[in-house]
Design a protein around this motif. Structure first.
Motif, PDB file in Angstrom:
ATOM      1  N   PHE A 177      -1.418 119.327 -15.564  1.00 25.61           N
ATOM      2  CA  PHE A 177      -2.828 119.280 -15.198  1.00 25.61           C
ATOM      3  C   PHE A 177      -2.992 119.425 -13.687  1.00 25.61           C
ATOM      4  CE2 PHE A 177      -6.865 116.916 -14.502  1.00 25.61           C
ATOM      5  CZ  PHE A 177      -7.683 117.715 -15.285  1.00 25.61           C
ATOM      6  N   GLY A 235     -10.066 114.081 -13.028  1.00 22.94           N
ATOM      7  CA  GLY A 235      -8.789 113.388 -13.087  1.00 22.94           C
ATOM      8  C   GLY A 235      -8.901 112.033 -13.758  1.00 22.94           C
ATOM      9  N   ASN A 255      -6.493 109.331 -22.415  1.00 19.81           N
ATOM     10  CA  ASN A 255      -5.172 109.485 -23.027  1.00 19.81           C
ATOM     11  C   ASN A 255      -4.649 108.097 -23.409  1.00 19.81           C
ATOM     12  OD1 ASN A 255      -2.601 110.084 -23.847  1.00 19.81           O
ATOM     13  ND2 ASN A 255      -2.030 111.210 -22.007  1.00 19.81           N
ATOM     14  N   THR A 304       3.038 107.633  -8.289  1.00 20.20           N
ATOM     15  CA  THR A 304       2.336 108.794  -8.848  1.00 20.20           C
ATOM     16  C   THR A 304       1.611 109.568  -7.763  1.00 20.20           C
ATOM     17  OG1 THR A 304       2.028 107.627 -10.951  1.00 20.20           O
ATOM     18  CG2 THR A 304       0.614 109.526 -10.545  1.00 20.20           C
ATOM     19  N   LEU A 344      -6.591 110.894 -11.116  1.00 13.96           N
ATOM     20  CA  LEU A 344      -5.575 110.436 -12.069  1.00 13.96           C
ATOM     21  C   LEU A 344      -5.048 109.055 -11.700  1.00 13.96           C
ATOM     22  CD1 LEU A 344      -3.535 113.754 -12.514  1.00 13.96           C
ATOM     23  CD2 LEU A 344      -4.873 112.607 -14.288  1.00 13.96           C
ATOM     24  N   PHE A 366       2.708 113.362  -7.338  1.00 14.90           N
ATOM     25  CA  PHE A 366       1.663 114.316  -7.700  1.00 14.90           C
ATOM     26  C   PHE A 366       1.011 114.921  -6.464  1.00 14.90           C
ATOM     27  CE2 PHE A 366       0.524 112.827 -12.261  1.00 14.90           C
ATOM     28  CZ  PHE A 366       1.853 112.999 -12.631  1.00 14.90           C
ATOM     29  N   ASP A 410       0.172 115.297 -17.366  1.00 18.23           N
ATOM     30  CA  ASP A 410      -0.462 115.080 -16.069  1.00 18.23           C
ATOM     31  C   ASP A 410       0.107 116.014 -15.004  1.00 18.23           C
ATOM     32  OD1 ASP A 410      -2.105 113.183 -17.103  1.00 18.23           O
ATOM     33  OD2 ASP A 410      -1.046 111.461 -16.286  1.00 18.23           O
ATOM     34  N   ASN A 411       1.426 116.239 -15.043  1.00 15.50           N
ATOM     35  CA  ASN A 411       2.030 117.175 -14.092  1.00 15.50           C
ATOM     36  C   ASN A 411       1.428 118.568 -14.244  1.00 15.50           C
ATOM     37  OD1 ASN A 411       3.992 115.046 -14.984  1.00 15.50           O
ATOM     38  ND2 ASN A 411       5.122 115.831 -13.231  1.00 15.50           N
ATOM     39  N   MET A 433      -9.428 112.602 -17.543  1.00 21.05           N
ATOM     40  CA  MET A 433      -8.180 113.085 -18.132  1.00 21.05           C
ATOM     41  C   MET A 433      -7.220 111.927 -18.368  1.00 21.05           C
ATOM     42  SD  MET A 433      -6.008 115.501 -18.996  1.00 21.05           S
ATOM     43  CE  MET A 433      -4.228 115.787 -19.020  1.00 21.05           C
ATOM     44  N   ASN A 434      -7.148 111.012 -17.428  1.00 23.60           N
ATOM     45  CA  ASN A 434      -6.211 109.900 -17.537  1.00 23.60           C
ATOM     46  C   ASN A 434      -6.694 108.830 -18.507  1.00 23.60           C
ATOM     47  OD1 ASN A 434      -4.997 107.140 -16.422  1.00 23.60           O
ATOM     48  ND2 ASN A 434      -3.648 108.794 -15.794  1.00 23.60           N
TER      49      ASN A 434
END
Length: 208
Positions: free
Chosen positions: A27, A116, A123, A160, A47, A164, A24-25, A119-120
């Motif tokens: 990304f 975002g 996973n 987060t 995210l 982020f 995630d970082n 992507m999250n």
């Protein structure tokens, strides 16, 4: 409910976990550098919104399905890997357009926000992490475990968002300078494609 000391200690741990290098970082770093601060923050919000889904999954017991079912875990991780491959393909295409000095079309904030989230949510390791991590800070003696889980999820999202968000802000500032150079754009897009490709392979090969 959560005590003040417990909430504070959990928040501190969540900040440290958000600072630890991970997919995630990377990304957030690449998206912010490619599209700028505002776009990077849109990805961060996506995210963090995705974390709501993982928190609810733990609260209602759905995350346990991914822990118990190899099929469910595999389907979700492959969906995430395919999405990352799609992003890698887009980055390499943008690199080609930059070579011809044609400006690539900037993604909208809404598209990056959705990126975002996807992507999250795709996973499964995030759900498994929450399943193993959040219950360690809950106790039936303090009331509803589900409400405690939701509160912990909200604190994790806040941590987060802060970490982020700062990453997106500083890498986005660098990205806005890079966008003025066609040579730097080509290098950045090529790097982004490699990073997304690497994340896709890592996710596809991951185990529970």
């Amino acid at each position: 409910m959560l005590t003040y000391d417990l909430a504070l200690s959990f928040f501190g741990i969540a900040v440290l976990l958000a600072l630890a290098p991970g997919p995630d970082n990377l990304f957030v770093l690449m998206q912010s550098a490619m599209w700028g601060r505002a776009s990077g923050l849109a990805v961060v919000l996506g995210l963090c919104t995705g974390l709501i889904g993982h928190t609810l999954a733990v609260a209602v017991g759905l995350a346990a399905v991914f822990a118990a079912s190899e099929t469910a875990f595999t389907v979700l991780k492959l969906a995430g890997a395919l999405y990352l491959l799609y992003l890698a393909w887009g980055a390499f295409r943008a690199q080609g357009r930059a070579h011809s000095r044609e400006q690539p079309r900037k993604s909208t904030a809404g598209a990056l926000f959705r990126r975002g989230i996807i992507m999250n949510l795709t996973n499964p390791k995030v759900s498994l992490f929450f399943l193993a991590f959040l219950p360690q800070f809950t106790s039936p003696a303090r009331g509803s475990v589900a409400l405690q889980t939701l509160s912990l999820g909200a604190l994790f999202m806040l941590a987060t968002l802060l970490v982020f968000g700062m990453l997106a802000w500083f890498s986005g500032a660098l990205g806005e300078r890079i966008q003025k150079s066609h040579t730097a754009q080509r290098a950045l897009n090529r790097l982004a494609g490699v990073v997304f490709l690497g994340l896709a392979v890592k996710l596809a090969l991951s185990n529970r």
